[in-house]
Design a protein around this motif. Structure first.
Motif, PDB file in Angstrom:
ATOM      1  N   UNK A 143       0.814  -1.213   0.000  1.00  0.00           N
ATOM      2  CA  UNK A 143       0.000   0.000   0.000  1.00  0.00           C
ATOM      3  C   UNK A 143       0.842   1.254   0.000  1.00  0.00           C
ATOM      4  N   UNK A 144       1.925   1.265   0.777  1.00  0.00           N
ATOM      5  CA  UNK A 144       2.769   2.460   0.834  1.00  0.00           C
ATOM      6  C   UNK A 144       3.556   2.653  -0.458  1.00  0.00           C
ATOM      7  N   UNK A 145       3.915   1.556  -1.113  1.00  0.00           N
ATOM      8  CA  UNK A 145       4.591   1.680  -2.412  1.00  0.00           C
ATOM      9  C   UNK A 145       3.630   2.250  -3.460  1.00  0.00           C
ATOM     10  N   UNK A 146       2.379   1.802  -3.421  1.00  0.00           N
ATOM     11  CA  UNK A 146       1.364   2.342  -4.341  1.00  0.00           C
ATOM     12  C   UNK A 146       1.117   3.814  -4.044  1.00  0.00           C
ATOM     13  N   UNK A 147       1.104   4.152  -2.763  1.00  0.00           N
ATOM     14  CA  UNK A 147       0.810   5.515  -2.343  1.00  0.00           C
ATOM     15  C   UNK A 147       1.844   6.507  -2.860  1.00  0.00           C
ATOM     16  N   UNK A 148       3.078   6.058  -3.021  1.00  0.00           N
ATOM     17  CA  UNK A 148       4.127   6.943  -3.537  1.00  0.00           C
ATOM     18  C   UNK A 148       3.787   7.495  -4.914  1.00  0.00           C
ATOM     19  N   UNK A 149       2.984   6.748  -5.674  1.00  0.00           N
ATOM     20  CA  UNK A 149       2.645   7.169  -7.038  1.00  0.00           C
ATOM     21  C   UNK A 149       1.428   8.091  -7.071  1.00  0.00           C
ATOM     22  N   UNK A 157      -5.617   9.562  -4.281  1.00  0.00           N
ATOM     23  CA  UNK A 157      -5.519   8.594  -3.180  1.00  0.00           C
ATOM     24  C   UNK A 157      -6.869   7.922  -2.949  1.00  0.00           C
ATOM     25  N   UNK A 158      -7.927   8.726  -2.875  1.00  0.00           N
ATOM     26  CA  UNK A 158      -9.264   8.167  -2.635  1.00  0.00           C
ATOM     27  C   UNK A 158      -9.651   7.184  -3.740  1.00  0.00           C
ATOM     28  N   UNK A 159      -9.374   7.562  -4.990  1.00  0.00           N
ATOM     29  CA  UNK A 159      -9.803   6.745  -6.122  1.00  0.00           C
ATOM     30  C   UNK A 159      -9.043   5.424  -6.179  1.00  0.00           C
ATOM     31  N   UNK A 160      -7.719   5.484  -6.016  1.00  0.00           N
ATOM     32  CA  UNK A 160      -6.913   4.264  -6.038  1.00  0.00           C
ATOM     33  C   UNK A 160      -7.265   3.377  -4.844  1.00  0.00           C
ATOM     34  N   UNK A 161      -7.426   3.997  -3.672  1.00  0.00           N
ATOM     35  CA  UNK A 161      -7.777   3.212  -2.483  1.00  0.00           C
ATOM     36  C   UNK A 161      -9.141   2.558  -2.645  1.00  0.00           C
ATOM     37  N   UNK A 162     -10.093   3.271  -3.267  1.00  0.00           N
ATOM     38  CA  UNK A 162     -11.421   2.690  -3.505  1.00  0.00           C
ATOM     39  C   UNK A 162     -11.330   1.478  -4.415  1.00  0.00           C
ATOM     40  N   UNK A 194      -2.924   7.714 -13.610  1.00  0.00           N
ATOM     41  CA  UNK A 194      -3.154   7.010 -12.348  1.00  0.00           C
ATOM     42  C   UNK A 194      -4.642   6.835 -12.097  1.00  0.00           C
ATOM     43  N   UNK A 195      -5.417   7.905 -12.318  1.00  0.00           N
ATOM     44  CA  UNK A 195      -6.863   7.818 -12.144  1.00  0.00           C
ATOM     45  C   UNK A 195      -7.471   6.799 -13.105  1.00  0.00           C
ATOM     46  N   UNK A 196      -6.897   6.740 -14.310  1.00  0.00           N
ATOM     47  CA  UNK A 196      -7.464   5.833 -15.314  1.00  0.00           C
ATOM     48  C   UNK A 196      -7.337   4.371 -14.893  1.00  0.00           C
ATOM     49  N   UNK A 197      -6.374   4.064 -14.035  1.00  0.00           N
ATOM     50  CA  UNK A 197      -6.277   2.689 -13.534  1.00  0.00           C
ATOM     51  C   UNK A 197      -7.574   2.281 -12.854  1.00  0.00           C
ATOM     52  N   UNK A 198      -8.146   3.219 -12.080  1.00  0.00           N
ATOM     53  CA  UNK A 198      -9.411   2.898 -11.402  1.00  0.00           C
ATOM     54  C   UNK A 198     -10.535   2.746 -12.414  1.00  0.00           C
ATOM     55  N   UNK A 281     -11.687  14.329 -12.501  1.00  0.00           N
ATOM     56  CA  UNK A 281     -12.576  13.250 -12.936  1.00  0.00           C
ATOM     57  C   UNK A 281     -13.276  13.615 -14.244  1.00  0.00           C
ATOM     58  N   UNK A 282     -13.628  14.903 -14.372  1.00  0.00           N
ATOM     59  CA  UNK A 282     -14.236  15.344 -15.632  1.00  0.00           C
ATOM     60  C   UNK A 282     -13.234  15.190 -16.775  1.00  0.00           C
TER      61      UNK A 282
END
Length: 606
Positions: A143-149, A157-162, A194-198, A281-282
């Motif tokens: 989680x902390x390694x992902x958070x670095x990105x 953060x919210x989107x990746x964590x979700x 990064x957002x697009x991953x979600x 997000x838009x």
């Protein structure tokens, strides 16, 4: 401290379109709480603005500016003089050039969250359903390694964590980090990949729904029910379970997207839900929608819309510039400055847009609706609300048998609905809220048993229009939201007709408005006792009741009531105790001049 320091505080979202007139209108709206007349010229708006800010210490926030033209900024700034010393204008932007041209001050650059705060936010969302994993060293390390990105950006953060909250094994987390996350650009500030991953991890049905939101202007307050109805009209909602309506399934889709942080600021004002999309997000929605969707607000963009475009939001005056004839969505939003819709543009829409499923042309001062509209036979959603001078709808509209939603709210001069409305067998939402000139409801409306909303039912005052009577409400037991029944004083054979309305079986209604208004002058005693609603009701309004002076006994059964309003004049001399209603928060009794007493059976100390 800020609240007390400034006499006047205003906040305006500017976004991509830097139109000085629109910005001034929005500043006035923020200052007064009311939008100015859209027909005002610039000099009139300027006068209003200076009257509002003149001699006051004000704070104005201009949020999300993208305009990089110095001249346009100066033209706006010149209109903002007149405040007393100490007035301040704060500009937010993601552009360094905008920061330079709007101020001589050194810009304040927002930093990302600290490592501790970022981890706290990530942990709260990613481990919400399984707290034990938040102390598992393997999950913490990944989680902390992902958070670095995530760059400390709360939305990212919210989107990746979700997204990760739906992945329950260490293997899934590690795969996400080593595969999808590893492939994205590492350039500082480039958050869309990064957002697009979600987005990539969404189920396919949610991908369509999210991408469609690209059609809304930035910073637009979205009505959730309308959004769900648009999804349904486009066929994005799949009904796998017959026990749920399409709208209920659509709200489930929306909830899923909220839980994954694709929407924010979800609000419930008791009438409808609203939400917003973060600007990033838009941008993501615009990116994933690609060439299939476009917001058309200039000649240049209109000329670039290609044959593969299927969904557009547009200033209708630009419709003549469009190419292609396979559009499925054509939306107009009232904040797009435009002129009245001409007959020529009506003709172009009908001739060139035969595949339309959604047509939204509200607040355009339309004088007359084209009788050829029936040629848009694929329409499922038609919104003509706010066209105040429309008096009649063409009969041919009843030939559009795929229609699910037909909105004409706030068409103040509309006198009647089409006589053959019963032919619209798929209709679920006929919107007529605020249509105060309606004289009656068409006969046969009671055959539309799929109706889920009917905001207004108007009793024919003198029977001269051959309108529907209250018995047509008998089978409409799927009605939701609010039902307002007008002209109850005109009902003949009231006891029979009141009971025939079958209000007690309408379990999904949340608000009921009973209005007397007209009186047919007969001696028929009319009693509220015969209009008993279902116990699920949350809001009850009784307006100008001149029938039986006895308040109905069924009130004590409505244990879910939150709001009660009783407007006079009425014959009520005595009212029961309302203390027996455990959920009641608001009781309003107005102009009941004959009222003499009210029971007080409240428990001691209540």
């Amino acid at each position: 401290m800020v609240h007390d320091h400034f006499e006047l505080k205003m906040w305006v979202c500017v976004s991509d379109v830097f139109d000085v007139k629109i910005i001034v209108e929005n500043i006035i709206k923020s200052a007064t709480g009311q939008a100015p007349d859209q027909n005002l010229e610039m000099d009139q708006l300027q006068k209003q603005l200076r009257e509002k800010i003149g001699g006051k210490k004000y704070l104005l926030v201009l949020d999300d500016i993208w305009n990089e033209e110095m001249e346009e900024w100066v033209s706006l700034k010149e209109l903002l003089v007149g405040g007393v010393k100490g007035s301040r204008i704060i500009v937010t932007t993601r552009s360094w050039r905008v920061a330079k041209i709007t101020s001589k001050c050194q810009p304040y650059v927002l930093k990302g969250l600290s490592d501790d705060d970022a981890w706290s936010l990530f942990k709260e969302i990613a481990f919400e359903q399984r707290y034990a994993d938040s102390t598992n060293s393997a999950f913490v390390e990944i989680g902390k390694q992902i958070l670095e990105r995530c760059g400390g950006v709360p939305l990212v953060i919210r989107t990746i964590a979700s997204t990760l909250s739906y992945k329950e094994t260490e293997k899934e987390w590690r795969s996400f980090k080593d595969n999808e996350l590893l492939r994205i650009s590492q350039k500082e500030g480039k958050f869309l990949p990064t957002l697009k991953l979600s987005y990539d991890h969404l189920p396919s049905h949610l991908k369509h729904c999210f991408a469609y939101c690209r059609l809304y202007p930035k910073d637009y307050e979205i009505r959730v029910q309308t959004l769900v109805q648009l999804w349904i009209a486009q066929g994005f909602i799949k009904q796998l379970n017959q026990s749920q309506s399409l709208e209920e399934i659509g709200f489930g889709y929306f909830k899923d997207l909220v839980e994954r942080s694709f929407f924010q600021e979800v609000k419930n004002n008791e009438t409808w839900f609203t939400c917003n999309m973060h600007d990033l997000m838009h941008d993501l929605a615009e990116s994933v929608a690609g060439i299939e969707s476009s917001i058309v607000d200039s000649d240049k963009i209109a000329s670039e819309v290609g044959e593969k475009c299927r969904h557009i939001s547009i200033n209708p005056s630009l419709i003549p510039l469009l190419k292609g004839n396979k559009l499925r969505t054509l939306l107009h939003f009232p904040n797009m400055r435009t002129e009245d819709l001409s007959e020529e543009i009506w003709d172009l829409i009908i001739a060139n847009c035969r595949c339309l499923r959604v047509l939204k042309l509200n607040h355009l001062d339309i004088q007359k609706i084209s009788p050829s509209i029936y040629k848009l036979k694929h329409l499922r959603y038609l919104d003509l609300s706010g066209n105040e001078v429309v008096e009649i709808l063409p009969k041919s509209i009843c030939k559009i048998q795929n229609l699910l939603v037909l909105k004409f709210d706030c068409c103040f001069r509309l006198q009647e609905l089409p006589k053959k409305i019963e032919k619209l067998v798929n209709l679920t939402h006929p919107g007529c809220e605020g249509c105060n000139d309606l004289t009656h409801m068409p006969r046969g409306i009671g055959k539309l048993t799929s109706l889920e909303t009917l905001s207004t039912f108007v009793v024919d005052k003198d029977g001269s229009h051959g309108g529907a009577d209250l018995s047509e409400l008998r089978l409409l037991n799927n009605l939701r939201g609010q039902l307002e029944i007008r002209n109850l004083g005109s009902v003949k054979n009231a006891k029979e007709k009141f009971k025939a309305a079958n209000l007690r079986e309408k379990q999904h209604l949340r608000s009921l408005v009973l209005e007397w208004y007209a009186d047919n002058g007969d001696d028929d005693e009319k009693s509220l006792e015969d209009l008993q609603p279902h116990p699920n009701l949350k809001k009850l309004v009784i307006n100008r009741w001149k029938g039986d002076a006895k308040f109905p006994s069924w009130l004590s059964l409505l244990t879910n009531l939150v709001h009660i309003t009783i407007w006079g004049p009425s014959k009520f001399k005595h009212l029961p105790s309302f203390a027996q209603l455990p959920c009641l928060k608001q009781l309003r009794i107005l102009y009941c001049t004959e009222l003499e007493s009210m029971d007080d059976n409240s428990p001691k100390g209540s």
